[in-house]
Design a protein around this motif. Structure first.
Motif, PDB file in Angstrom:
ATOM      1  N   THR A 220      -1.275  34.446 -49.744  1.00 37.08           N
ATOM      2  CA  THR A 220      -1.166  33.732 -48.538  1.00 37.08           C
ATOM      3  C   THR A 220      -0.068  32.474 -48.794  1.00 37.08           C
ATOM      4  OG1 THR A 220      -3.410  34.454 -48.209  1.00 37.08           O
ATOM      5  CG2 THR A 220      -2.462  32.546 -46.660  1.00 37.08           C
ATOM      6  N   ARG A 221       0.612  32.488 -47.462  1.00 32.84           N
ATOM      7  CA  ARG A 221       1.773  31.246 -47.572  1.00 32.84           C
ATOM      8  C   ARG A 221       0.925  30.004 -47.429  1.00 32.84           C
ATOM      9  NH1 ARG A 221       7.405  32.498 -47.680  1.00 32.84           N
ATOM     10  NH2 ARG A 221       8.411  30.859 -46.997  1.00 32.84           N
ATOM     11  N   LEU A 222       1.389  28.931 -48.323  1.00 29.26           N
ATOM     12  CA  LEU A 222       0.889  27.779 -48.428  1.00 29.26           C
ATOM     13  C   LEU A 222       1.704  26.782 -47.643  1.00 29.26           C
ATOM     14  CD1 LEU A 222       0.124  27.773 -52.105  1.00 29.26           C
ATOM     15  CD2 LEU A 222      -1.663  28.232 -50.335  1.00 29.26           C
ATOM     16  N   PRO A 223       1.177  25.672 -47.083  1.00 31.70           N
ATOM     17  CA  PRO A 223       1.710  24.707 -46.192  1.00 31.70           C
ATOM     18  C   PRO A 223       2.710  23.647 -47.038  1.00 31.70           C
ATOM     19  CG  PRO A 223      -0.405  24.036 -46.514  1.00 31.70           C
ATOM     20  CD  PRO A 223      -0.304  25.339 -47.424  1.00 31.70           C
ATOM     21  N   VAL A 224       3.689  24.037 -47.575  1.00 32.79           N
ATOM     22  CA  VAL A 224       4.523  23.411 -48.313  1.00 32.79           C
ATOM     23  C   VAL A 224       5.233  21.924 -47.751  1.00 32.79           C
ATOM     24  CG1 VAL A 224       5.061  25.224 -50.027  1.00 32.79           C
ATOM     25  CG2 VAL A 224       6.447  24.751 -47.948  1.00 32.79           C
ATOM     26  N   ASP A 225       5.159  22.241 -46.357  1.00 33.16           N
ATOM     27  CA  ASP A 225       5.788  20.882 -45.463  1.00 33.16           C
ATOM     28  C   ASP A 225       4.866  19.873 -45.495  1.00 33.16           C
ATOM     29  OD1 ASP A 225       8.206  22.134 -45.742  1.00 33.16           O
ATOM     30  OD2 ASP A 225       7.884  23.407 -43.798  1.00 33.16           O
ATOM     31  N   GLU A 226       3.632  20.239 -45.688  1.00 31.98           N
ATOM     32  CA  GLU A 226       2.430  19.271 -45.490  1.00 31.98           C
ATOM     33  C   GLU A 226       1.905  18.478 -46.589  1.00 31.98           C
ATOM     34  OE1 GLU A 226      -0.599  21.116 -43.491  1.00 31.98           O
ATOM     35  OE2 GLU A 226       0.756  22.159 -42.201  1.00 31.98           O
ATOM     36  N   SER A 227       1.290  17.205 -46.858  1.00 29.06           N
ATOM     37  CA  SER A 227       0.788  16.749 -47.764  1.00 29.06           C
ATOM     38  C   SER A 227      -0.110  17.595 -48.566  1.00 29.06           C
ATOM     39  CB  SER A 227       0.142  15.439 -47.432  1.00 29.06           C
ATOM     40  OG  SER A 227      -0.869  15.500 -46.516  1.00 29.06           O
ATOM     41  N   GLY A 228      -0.370  17.247 -49.926  1.00 24.09           N
ATOM     42  CA  GLY A 228      -1.161  17.952 -50.767  1.00 24.09           C
ATOM     43  C   GLY A 228      -2.029  17.000 -51.351  1.00 24.09           C
ATOM     44  N   ILE A 229      -3.082  17.682 -52.171  1.00 20.58           N
ATOM     45  CA  ILE A 229      -3.791  17.009 -53.133  1.00 20.58           C
ATOM     46  C   ILE A 229      -3.715  17.481 -54.610  1.00 20.58           C
ATOM     47  CG2 ILE A 229      -6.344  16.378 -53.781  1.00 20.58           C
ATOM     48  CD1 ILE A 229      -5.320  15.087 -51.508  1.00 20.58           C
ATOM     49  N   GLU A 230      -3.207  16.884 -55.515  1.00 12.91           N
ATOM     50  CA  GLU A 230      -3.176  17.464 -56.923  1.00 12.91           C
ATOM     51  C   GLU A 230      -4.284  16.962 -58.013  1.00 12.91           C
ATOM     52  OE1 GLU A 230       0.331  17.476 -60.204  1.00 12.91           O
ATOM     53  OE2 GLU A 230       0.338  15.759 -58.648  1.00 12.91           O
ATOM     54  N   LEU A 231      -5.048  17.890 -58.513  1.00  9.49           N
ATOM     55  CA  LEU A 231      -6.003  17.523 -59.620  1.00  9.49           C
ATOM     56  C   LEU A 231      -5.367  17.038 -60.663  1.00  9.49           C
ATOM     57  CD1 LEU A 231      -9.029  19.665 -60.442  1.00  9.49           C
ATOM     58  CD2 LEU A 231      -7.513  18.762 -62.115  1.00  9.49           C
ATOM     59  N   LEU A 232      -5.637  15.747 -61.052  1.00  8.93           N
ATOM     60  CA  LEU A 232      -4.885  15.362 -62.406  1.00  8.93           C
ATOM     61  C   LEU A 232      -5.958  15.343 -63.893  1.00  8.93           C
ATOM     62  CD1 LEU A 232      -3.766  11.875 -60.906  1.00  8.93           C
ATOM     63  CD2 LEU A 232      -2.500  13.962 -61.255  1.00  8.93           C
ATOM     64  N   ASP A 233      -7.302  15.195 -63.647  1.00  9.98           N
ATOM     65  CA  ASP A 233      -8.019  15.424 -64.642  1.00  9.98           C
ATOM     66  C   ASP A 233      -9.625  15.611 -64.158  1.00  9.98           C
ATOM     67  OD1 ASP A 233      -8.754  15.380 -67.433  1.00  9.98           O
ATOM     68  OD2 ASP A 233      -8.265  13.400 -67.753  1.00  9.98           O
ATOM     69  N   ARG A 234     -10.072  16.237 -65.256  1.00 11.90           N
ATOM     70  CA  ARG A 234     -11.706  16.540 -64.973  1.00 11.90           C
ATOM     71  C   ARG A 234     -12.770  15.954 -65.969  1.00 11.90           C
ATOM     72  NH1 ARG A 234     -14.080  19.966 -61.311  1.00 11.90           N
ATOM     73  NH2 ARG A 234     -12.202  21.194 -61.151  1.00 11.90           N
ATOM     74  N   HIS A 235     -13.476  14.950 -65.621  1.00 15.99           N
ATOM     75  CA  HIS A 235     -14.379  14.383 -66.512  1.00 15.99           C
ATOM     76  C   HIS A 235     -16.030  14.932 -66.338  1.00 15.99           C
ATOM     77  CE1 HIS A 235     -11.166  11.735 -67.626  1.00 15.99           C
ATOM     78  NE2 HIS A 235     -11.081  11.681 -66.593  1.00 15.99           N
ATOM     79  N   ALA A 236     -16.805  14.499 -66.896  1.00 13.29           N
ATOM     80  CA  ALA A 236     -18.199  14.786 -66.778  1.00 13.29           C
ATOM     81  C   ALA A 236     -18.561  14.067 -65.449  1.00 13.29           C
ATOM     82  CB  ALA A 236     -19.071  14.252 -67.954  1.00 13.29           C
ATOM     83  N   GLY A 237     -19.069  14.734 -64.338  1.00 12.23           N
ATOM     84  CA  GLY A 237     -19.397  14.026 -63.342  1.00 12.23           C
ATOM     85  C   GLY A 237     -18.137  13.299 -62.174  1.00 12.23           C
ATOM     86  N   ARG A 238     -16.931  13.537 -62.863  1.00 13.52           N
ATOM     87  CA  ARG A 238     -15.918  13.097 -61.922  1.00 13.52           C
ATOM     88  C   ARG A 238     -14.770  13.814 -62.168  1.00 13.52           C
ATOM     89  NH1 ARG A 238     -14.130   8.557 -65.140  1.00 13.52           N
ATOM     90  NH2 ARG A 238     -12.135   9.200 -65.453  1.00 13.52           N
TER      91      ARG A 238
END
Length: 347
Positions: A220-238
């Motif tokens: 599916t085409r993604l909204p490249v012209d809009e803002s996005g959210i980037e996952l940086l790191d994953r910790h226990a509970g966060r």
């Protein structure tokens, strides 16, 4: 030799022994990646393909394969240089009008600015001139709008060893840096597999032995012209995430496309071994080993430790000529007519 033989990448490479990450596991992905790129290039020779490119804005992400769909001003881009135009040169305040000193036009250390400017001159994107006793630079042409779309392809030959696949795909979708995201695998894809992947992610089942590709699910085409959210790191509970603006994404998309244009997907070097035959395999110019009868990863598998090693000079292959025949990339561009610069001043 039969076409099937030329496309062969031995199935034993994807056997159950390679479920855990290690040298053999990475070798499998390398061979799968080369076979997939060769197949895609045959199917869609109008696109540009490259391997192992950065695909993050603030975090860390390496995309296995990127496909670039050329846009309306691609001919102008082809005419400038066969290499990657330095991103900082494109993002600088250097234009096609009056020449400026690099230190005044770049947002970086003056020595770094001069080095980038010199590289931009070397590849044909800037030109030098003297101004008030100092070296100044100007663009030979405005940077063209040459990219229509970018497709990110994540290779996972064996879905029994998914690693961080789920988080990677979720990040790709939430960030939406690429127009489309696809997962390529050799495994049989079940409904349970599909339910684990974000709905916008396309899924291909690819057989590296035959070159056959089945589209299990369209992306599916993604909204490249809009803002996005980037996952940086994953910790226990966060989970650490970072908002990304549309402007930041546009800058990184341009960088990815430029790197793809200059890099391509073929390995830079072939093994220094008489057993390497670059005329065999899924495409010309690849490290096919006649001893193992498959593609090999030279940096990992080749050398005196290999039982079949037969020391020799690396095979002579004109990789640029091969790429030029099989894609829209131009290895020897004529350059941009600098007379156009004068017209650009009034644009």
């Amino acid at each position: 030799m039969s076409a099937r033989k030329n496309l062969s990448v031995v199935r034993t490479l994807w056997a159950a022994n390679f479920y855990s990450p290690g040298p053999d596991w990475f070798r499998v992905e390398f061979a799968f990646e080369l076979a997939l790129c060769a197949s895609l290039e045959r199917e869609r020779p109008d696109r540009l393909y490259a391997r192992q490119l950065g695909g993050a804005v603030h975090g860390r992400r390496v995309v296995d394969v990127v496909a670039v769909e050329p846009g309306p001003e691609f001919d102008t881009r082809r005419a400038i240089t066969a290499e990657t135009i330095p991103p900082l040169a494109v993002e600088s305040d250097v234009g096609p009008g009056s020449a400026v000193r690099p230190a005044d036009a770049f947002d970086c250390h003056p020595e770094r600015a001069r080095a980038v400017a010199d590289r931009a001159v070397e590849v044909g994107y800037f030109e030098h001139e003297r101004r008030d006793g100092h070296t100044a630079v100007r663009q030979v042409t405005r940077y063209p709008d040459w990219v229509d779309s970018l497709v990110a392809i994540e290779n996972k030959p064996d879905l029994k060893s998914p690693g961080d696949l789920r988080d990677q795909l979720r990040t790709d979708v939430s960030l939406a840096l690429f127009d489309e995201v696809v997962l390529a695998t050799e495994s049989y894809v079940t409904r349970a597999h599909l339910n684990r992947f974000p709905d916008p992610v396309g899924v291909w089942r690819f057989d590296p032995e035959t070159g056959e590709r089945e589209v299990v699910r369209e992306p599916t085409r993604l909204p490249v012209d809009e803002s996005g959210i980037e996952l940086l790191d994953r910790h226990a509970g966060r989970t650490d995430v970072c908002p990304v603006t549309a402007e930041e994404k546009a800058r990184i998309r341009r960088r990815v496309a430029e790197r793809a244009y200059g890099k391509g997907w073929r390995p830079d070097e072939l093994p220094a071994c008489a057993r390497c035959d670059p005329d065999v395999g899924p495409a010309p110019g690849l490290p096919w080993c006649t001893y193992h009868d498959r593609l090999v990863r030279p940096t990992v598998e080749c050398g005196s430790d290999c039982a079949g090693h037969d020391s020799a000079d690396p095979p002579e292959v004109d990789g640029d000529a091969v790429r030029a025949r099989r894609s829209p990339w131009e290895p020897d561009p004529e350059g941009v007519d600098r007379r156009q610069v004068g017209l650009d001043r009034f644009g």
